[in-house]
Design a protein around this motif. Structure first.
Motif, mmCIF file in Angstrom:
data_model
loop_
_atom_site.group_PDB
_atom_site.id
_atom_site.type_symbol
_atom_site.label_atom_id
_atom_site.label_comp_id
_atom_site.label_asym_id
_atom_site.label_seq_id
_atom_site.Cartn_x
_atom_site.Cartn_y
_atom_site.Cartn_z
ATOM 1 N N ILE A 220 60.177 -41.792 14.299
ATOM 2 C CA ILE A 220 61.402 -42.599 14.333
ATOM 3 C C ILE A 220 62.465 -41.954 13.448
ATOM 4 C CG2 ILE A 220 62.342 -44.922 13.921
ATOM 5 C CD1 ILE A 220 59.489 -45.988 13.853
ATOM 6 N N GLU A 221 63.647 -41.784 13.969
ATOM 7 C CA GLU A 221 64.743 -41.305 13.114
ATOM 8 C C GLU A 221 65.048 -42.373 12.060
ATOM 9 O OE1 GLU A 221 67.414 -38.429 16.039
ATOM 10 O OE2 GLU A 221 68.083 -40.469 15.697
ATOM 11 N N GLY A 365 61.623 -54.831 11.586
ATOM 12 C CA GLY A 365 61.871 -53.657 12.429
ATOM 13 C C GLY A 365 61.016 -53.669 13.683
HETATM 14 N N1 SAM Z 1 55.566 -53.651 7.266
HETATM 15 C C1 SAM Z 1 55.368 -53.390 8.635
HETATM 16 C C2 SAM Z 1 55.341 -51.915 8.909
HETATM 17 O O1 SAM Z 1 55.761 -51.149 8.059
HETATM 18 O O2 SAM Z 1 54.933 -51.563 10.017
HETATM 19 C C3 SAM Z 1 56.389 -54.071 9.532
HETATM 20 C C4 SAM Z 1 57.805 -54.079 9.081
HETATM 21 S S1 SAM Z 1 58.598 -52.497 8.962
HETATM 22 C C5 SAM Z 1 60.194 -52.972 8.449
HETATM 23 C C6 SAM Z 1 58.748 -52.093 10.685
HETATM 24 C C7 SAM Z 1 59.067 -50.665 10.995
HETATM 25 O O3 SAM Z 1 60.345 -50.366 10.512
HETATM 26 C C8 SAM Z 1 58.118 -49.650 10.394
HETATM 27 O O4 SAM Z 1 57.556 -48.864 11.419
HETATM 28 C C9 SAM Z 1 59.014 -48.816 9.514
HETATM 29 O O5 SAM Z 1 58.632 -47.460 9.519
HETATM 30 C C10 SAM Z 1 60.357 -49.017 10.158
HETATM 31 N N2 SAM Z 1 61.469 -48.786 9.236
HETATM 32 C C11 SAM Z 1 61.696 -49.363 8.045
HETATM 33 N N3 SAM Z 1 62.827 -48.901 7.485
HETATM 34 C C12 SAM Z 1 63.334 -48.010 8.361
HETATM 35 C C13 SAM Z 1 64.497 -47.196 8.377
HETATM 36 N N4 SAM Z 1 65.354 -47.195 7.365
HETATM 37 N N5 SAM Z 1 64.722 -46.405 9.448
HETATM 38 C C14 SAM Z 1 63.842 -46.383 10.484
HETATM 39 N N6 SAM Z 1 62.729 -47.151 10.540
HETATM 40 C C15 SAM Z 1 62.476 -47.940 9.487
#
Ligand code: SAM
Ligand code: SF4
Ligand code: SF4
Length: 365
Positions: A220-221, A365
């Motif tokens: 993912i970017e 996300g």
């Molecule tokens: N805690 C769980 C996890 O990490 O899978 C669920 C919530 S997390 C916010 C969901 C996804 O958002 C994750 O795959 C994480 O890599 C992605 N993510 C979080 N911050 C990000 C960012 N700044 N840019 C891209 N993806 C992001």
């Protein structure tokens, strides 16, 4: 871009975006669907169950100082199931992804999933998780009705994992992935965000690690949704960079199936030296090749606010209506009106782009 915040060791107030007046819907067609002005209809609900997390990924959360929602501010099991039911019965939602924060930190996740799995028509139910604790819960979650799972894992090298997540918990994530497999969850997708100079050089090895275990890697970017506002458009790892990093070792061929609104561009992967087919990899180019024109998403935060886009700077509260005895159709009407105001896209490349107040952990996300 907004300036970096400096912590003075004071408690940080919770960051949320403003709740806004509902948009003018006089030009909205009379459809039950979650339509917007740009001809899209949302059928995919991302529902955050908590803003709390047991990791502190640098691209998502700050090291310290987060103020989390209190239990009575979070949607309860019954409230989550009711909102999903309204989505399914009144608005045409057919997919629900539970996320957070870390959704496994909610002890009632199995109950929530069982409640949603009992809905008619039954939506497809998926989970995005960091997998900590999944070794004990994958079986019960699957029994409750979980269909699909994405595990976030940016590095399988202990030092890099700890630098990225600020926690020494790689072994727990790996145990969680093993637990998901043992419970029969299939496919298991792995989400990875690459940070320049931190884990980008590990990408070919991470892909190899995933392919060996029949895990589907999605790279993912990085997006500007980090609490510390460190994202930099100039130095972020782009889809183009990802191809360049993989090309020496692997031959990537685009899959022929239609993308059908999915964010990931999928590629067949073959070893460059032997030509052996190894599996697939996905690249999610949210920044450099946005897919907003095909977006089918609507989001609910853990406290019951509609966000029509990851990058919304305005939100619509549904919890107050829920807790004050509103009928299902009244709540559906508010949700429809909010979705009508969805913007065309994230606008990241516009001069006037402003990052949302909420970090990714508080959006879902
Ligand atoms: N805690 C769980 C996890 O990490 O899978 C669920 C919530 S997390 C916010 C969901 C996804 O958002 C994750 O795959 C994480 O890599 C992605 N993510 C979080 N911050 C990000 C960012 N700044 N840019 C891209 N993806 C992001
Ligand atoms: Fe937690 Fe997921 Fe954010 Fe990492 S990406 S800090 S695991 S919510
Ligand atoms: Fe949809 Fe917003 Fe993501 Fe674009 S940035 S794909 S409009 S949620």
């Amino acid at each position: 871009m907004a300036s970096r915040r400096i912590s003075l060791g004071m408690p940080t107030p919770r960051r949320t975006d403003e709740t806004a007046a509902l948009p003018d819907t006089s030009d909205r067609p009379d459809t039950p669907a979650l339509a917007d002005r740009f001809g899209r209809e949302a059928t995919d609900l991302r529902l955050s169950l908590t803003d709390f997390c047991n990791l502190r990924c640098t691209y998502c959360m700050p090291e310290s100082g987060m103020a989390f929602l209190k239990k009575d501010q979070l949607l309860s099991v019954d409230e989550v199931v009711r909102l999903v039911r309204i989505g399914v019965e009144h608005l045409g939602i057919d997919q629900v992804r539970f996320t957070g924060g870390e959704p496994l930190t909610r002890p009632d996740l199995e109950e929530i999933i069982a409640g949603v799995a009992a809905l008619e028509p039954r939506p497809n139910i998926s989970l995005t998780t960091n997998a900590i604790g999944l070794d004990h819960r994958a079986g019960p979650l699957r029994e409750a009705g979980l269909d699909r799972i994405n595990v976030s894992l940016d590095s399988v090298v202990t030092e890099t994992f700890e630098r990225l997540t600020r926690r020494p918990l790689l072994h727990r994530v790996l145990a969680g992935i093993d637990g998901a497999r043992a419970a029969g969850l299939d496919p298991i997708k792995v989400n990875a965000v690459l940070l320049p100079g931190v884990n980008d050089h590990e990408l070919p090895d991470l892909l190899d690690w995933c392919l060996q275990r029949d895990l589907q890697l999605r790279v993912i970017e990085q997006m500007p949704l980090d609490a510390d506002h460190i994202w930099d458009r100039g130095s972020m790892i782009t889809a183009g960079d990802i191809h360049q990093m993989l090309e020496p070792r692997y031959a990537l061929t685009p899959v022929t199936e239609a993308r059908d609104g999915a964010p990931a561009e999928l590629f067949e992967v073959a070893d460059r030296t032997t030509g052996t087919h190894r599996g697939r990899v996905g690249i999610i180019a949210s920044v450099t090749r946005p897919f907003c024109a095909d977006c089918r998403r609507t989001r609910l935060t853990a406290e019951g606010r509609v966000r029509t886009c990851l990058f919304s700077r305005e939100e619509t509260d549904l919890r107050t209506a829920l807790r004050s005895g509103a009928e299902d159709e009244e709540i559906a009407t508010i949700w429809r009106a909010a979705q009508w105001g969805k913007k065309a896209g994230h606008g990241m490349d516009r001069e006037d782009f402003v990052q949302p107040e909420r970090p990714m952990s508080a959006i879902g996300g």
